[in-house]
Design a protein around this motif. Structure first.
Motif, PDB file in Angstrom:
ATOM      1  N   GLY A  95       0.951  -1.273   0.078  1.00 50.83           N
ATOM      2  CA  GLY A  95       0.094   0.028  -0.168  1.00 50.83           C
ATOM      3  C   GLY A  95       1.002   1.231  -0.058  1.00 50.83           C
ATOM      4  O   GLY A  95       2.000   1.198  -0.299  1.00 50.83           O
ATOM      5  N   LEU A  96       0.257   2.536   0.896  1.00 48.63           N
ATOM      6  CA  LEU A  96       0.814   3.696   0.647  1.00 48.63           C
ATOM      7  C   LEU A  96       2.351   3.532   1.063  1.00 48.63           C
ATOM      8  O   LEU A  96       3.129   4.243   0.521  1.00 48.63           O
ATOM      9  CB  LEU A  96      -0.148   4.671   1.268  1.00 48.63           C
ATOM     10  CG  LEU A  96       0.513   6.166   1.431  1.00 48.63           C
ATOM     11  CD1 LEU A  96       0.945   6.655   0.028  1.00 48.63           C
ATOM     12  CD2 LEU A  96      -0.329   6.936   2.402  1.00 48.63           C
ATOM     13  N   THR A  97       2.369   2.988   2.349  1.00 48.03           N
ATOM     14  CA  THR A  97       3.843   3.109   2.940  1.00 48.03           C
ATOM     15  C   THR A  97       4.930   2.321   2.174  1.00 48.03           C
ATOM     16  O   THR A  97       6.087   2.776   2.266  1.00 48.03           O
ATOM     17  CB  THR A  97       3.681   2.473   4.214  1.00 48.03           C
ATOM     18  OG1 THR A  97       3.191   1.012   4.153  1.00 48.03           O
ATOM     19  CG2 THR A  97       2.760   3.190   5.375  1.00 48.03           C
ATOM     20  N   HIS A  98       4.426   1.336   1.244  1.00 43.39           N
ATOM     21  CA  HIS A  98       5.303   0.592   0.588  1.00 43.39           C
ATOM     22  C   HIS A  98       5.881   1.254  -0.598  1.00 43.39           C
ATOM     23  O   HIS A  98       6.967   1.428  -1.252  1.00 43.39           O
ATOM     24  CB  HIS A  98       4.774  -0.706   0.027  1.00 43.39           C
ATOM     25  CG  HIS A  98       4.480  -1.758   1.197  1.00 43.39           C
ATOM     26  ND1 HIS A  98       3.230  -1.558   1.778  1.00 43.39           N
ATOM     27  CD2 HIS A  98       5.140  -2.449   1.676  1.00 43.39           C
ATOM     28  CE1 HIS A  98       3.155  -2.393   2.881  1.00 43.39           C
ATOM     29  NE2 HIS A  98       4.409  -3.219   2.550  1.00 43.39           N
ATOM     30  N   ILE A  99       4.817   2.249  -1.067  1.00 43.85           N
ATOM     31  CA  ILE A  99       5.362   3.235  -2.266  1.00 43.85           C
ATOM     32  C   ILE A  99       6.223   4.125  -1.631  1.00 43.85           C
ATOM     33  O   ILE A  99       7.293   4.635  -2.069  1.00 43.85           O
ATOM     34  CB  ILE A  99       3.884   3.884  -2.736  1.00 43.85           C
ATOM     35  CG1 ILE A  99       3.178   3.170  -3.425  1.00 43.85           C
ATOM     36  CG2 ILE A  99       4.586   4.948  -3.844  1.00 43.85           C
ATOM     37  CD1 ILE A  99       1.795   3.478  -4.023  1.00 43.85           C
ATOM     38  N   LEU A 100       5.871   4.785  -0.422  1.00 41.92           N
ATOM     39  CA  LEU A 100       6.900   6.074   0.005  1.00 41.92           C
ATOM     40  C   LEU A 100       8.230   5.317   0.450  1.00 41.92           C
ATOM     41  O   LEU A 100       9.121   6.171   0.851  1.00 41.92           O
ATOM     42  CB  LEU A 100       6.150   6.745   1.298  1.00 41.92           C
ATOM     43  CG  LEU A 100       4.582   7.082   0.780  1.00 41.92           C
ATOM     44  CD1 LEU A 100       3.970   7.749   2.175  1.00 41.92           C
ATOM     45  CD2 LEU A 100       4.730   8.433  -0.271  1.00 41.92           C
ATOM     46  N   THR A 101       8.315   4.088   0.890  1.00 37.41           N
ATOM     47  CA  THR A 101       9.767   3.599   1.142  1.00 37.41           C
ATOM     48  C   THR A 101      10.410   2.984   0.250  1.00 37.41           C
ATOM     49  O   THR A 101      11.425   2.289   0.361  1.00 37.41           O
ATOM     50  CB  THR A 101       9.164   2.650   2.322  1.00 37.41           C
ATOM     51  OG1 THR A 101       8.448   1.731   1.907  1.00 37.41           O
ATOM     52  CG2 THR A 101       8.774   3.451   3.504  1.00 37.41           C
ATOM     53  N   GLY A 102       9.823   3.135  -0.952  1.00 32.16           N
ATOM     54  CA  GLY A 102      10.393   2.650  -2.290  1.00 32.16           C
ATOM     55  C   GLY A 102      10.525   1.061  -2.271  1.00 32.16           C
ATOM     56  O   GLY A 102      11.241   0.633  -3.363  1.00 32.16           O
ATOM     57  N   GLN A 103       9.356   0.468  -1.841  1.00 31.53           N
ATOM     58  CA  GLN A 103       9.296  -1.069  -1.649  1.00 31.53           C
ATOM     59  C   GLN A 103       8.292  -1.434  -3.035  1.00 31.53           C
ATOM     60  O   GLN A 103       8.212  -2.573  -3.201  1.00 31.53           O
ATOM     61  CB  GLN A 103       8.820  -1.470  -0.471  1.00 31.53           C
ATOM     62  CG  GLN A 103       9.711  -1.487   0.623  1.00 31.53           C
ATOM     63  CD  GLN A 103       9.149  -2.057   2.080  1.00 31.53           C
ATOM     64  OE1 GLN A 103       8.996  -2.856   2.202  1.00 31.53           O
ATOM     65  NE2 GLN A 103       8.679  -0.966   2.994  1.00 31.53           N
ATOM     66  N   ALA A 104       7.565  -0.436  -3.531  1.00 32.86           N
ATOM     67  CA  ALA A 104       6.626  -0.795  -4.445  1.00 32.86           C
ATOM     68  C   ALA A 104       6.340   0.481  -5.356  1.00 32.86           C
ATOM     69  O   ALA A 104       6.617   1.653  -5.025  1.00 32.86           O
ATOM     70  CB  ALA A 104       5.182  -1.221  -4.102  1.00 32.86           C
ATOM     71  N   LYS A 105       6.057   0.205  -6.720  1.00 32.55           N
ATOM     72  CA  LYS A 105       5.235   1.218  -7.454  1.00 32.55           C
ATOM     73  C   LYS A 105       4.065   1.155  -7.276  1.00 32.55           C
ATOM     74  O   LYS A 105       3.179   0.515  -6.732  1.00 32.55           O
ATOM     75  CB  LYS A 105       5.749   0.969  -8.954  1.00 32.55           C
ATOM     76  CG  LYS A 105       7.367   0.715  -9.259  1.00 32.55           C
ATOM     77  CD  LYS A 105       7.590   0.461 -10.570  1.00 32.55           C
ATOM     78  CE  LYS A 105       9.153   0.351 -10.788  1.00 32.55           C
ATOM     79  NZ  LYS A 105       9.870   1.368 -10.448  1.00 32.55           N
ATOM     80  N   VAL A 106       3.542   2.328  -7.857  1.00 30.36           N
ATOM     81  CA  VAL A 106       1.745   2.851  -7.810  1.00 30.36           C
ATOM     82  C   VAL A 106       1.032   1.668  -8.392  1.00 30.36           C
ATOM     83  O   VAL A 106       0.041   1.239  -7.904  1.00 30.36           O
ATOM     84  CB  VAL A 106       1.683   4.095  -8.501  1.00 30.36           C
ATOM     85  CG1 VAL A 106       0.226   4.259  -8.467  1.00 30.36           C
ATOM     86  CG2 VAL A 106       2.261   5.429  -7.628  1.00 30.36           C
ATOM     87  N   ALA A 107       1.386   1.202  -9.618  1.00 27.12           N
ATOM     88  CA  ALA A 107       0.830   0.239 -10.412  1.00 27.12           C
ATOM     89  C   ALA A 107       0.568  -1.236  -9.534  1.00 27.12           C
ATOM     90  O   ALA A 107      -0.298  -1.967  -9.493  1.00 27.12           O
ATOM     91  CB  ALA A 107       1.416  -0.052 -11.539  1.00 27.12           C
TER      92      ALA A 107
END
Length: 229
Positions: A95-107
């Protein structure tokens, strides 16, 4: 995929002809009129204190927007007590925290819901530093990307007076809707919350009153564009 069993039905979906659903549509229409001077693409929904109905409001408002044919994204930015994944019966593994910590992309993180036109970005893992993540450059870049990708993005944040998260996010968005429980919240807390938002130059669009006694107001939700001190 792990899914919660705590389903939380949304009245705008299960009973769209009810008076309460109509009240949410009225709220949506009032907010659309706020777009005259400045486009409303990123909308924060918050409250002064806990248990005022902000999450119920943002969830149903998201459905109401989707029912008009708009592309809608609901973002659960309450990184302390997230609930959107329960309501929409989705996974919260990314989710959001994974995007903000560079662990995932929005898609990777944005998920479909059962509501046509409505997508969800759940909170992701609860971090030790919510305010810092929400105030980061990565959050700025994410909001810029979401602004270009959806007709409207609705963002649920923690209550204003509880932590600084709502101020941090609201300062980066186009407008804020303050949800107020008319039965339980003291007027001074609402005024204090409004002043806190205005201190960071957030654009307070108005106040949604819920739990208004039926003898005083109909429908269930009322909308006001001012909170006077």
């Amino acid at each position: 995929m792990s899914r919660s069993h705590e389903a939380r039905p949304l009245i705008t979906d299960v009973n769209p002809l009810s008076p309460i659903s109509e009240a949410y549509r009225t709220l949506r229409t009032n907010l659309q009129y706020a777009e005259v001077d400045r486009p409303l693409r990123l909308l924060v929904v918050t409250s002064a204190s806990p248990r005022e109905g902000k999450t119920t409001t943002v969830n149903n408002l998201a459905v109401a927007y989707a029912q008009t044919g708009k592309s809608v994204l609901l973002v659960d930015a309450d990184l302390r007590r997230p609930t959107a994944h329960h309501t929409f019966q989705t996974s919260n593994r990314c989710g959001l925290t994974h995007i903000l910590t560079g662990q995932a992309k929005v898609a990777d993180a944005v998920q479909n819901t059962s509501i046509n036109g409505l997508k969800l970005l759940s909170s992701g893992s609860i971090p030790p530093n919510p305010s810092e993540l929400l105030g980061s450059d990565k959050m700025d870049r994410l909001l810029a990307e979401l602004r270009e990708s959806y007709d409207i993005v609705l963002i649920d944040t923690p209550p204003v007076l509880a932590v600084s998260d709502a101020q941090v996010v609201a300062a980066r968005c186009d407008g804020v809707l303050l949800v107020v429980n008319a039965k339980s919240v003291k007027r001074r807390y609402v005024i204090k919350a409004k002043e806190a938002l205005e201190f960071v130059h957030a654009r307070v669009l108005g106040v949604a009153l819920n739990q208004v006694p039926s003898s005083e107001a109909n429908p269930y939700y009322e909308y006001s564009q001012e909170v006077r001190s």
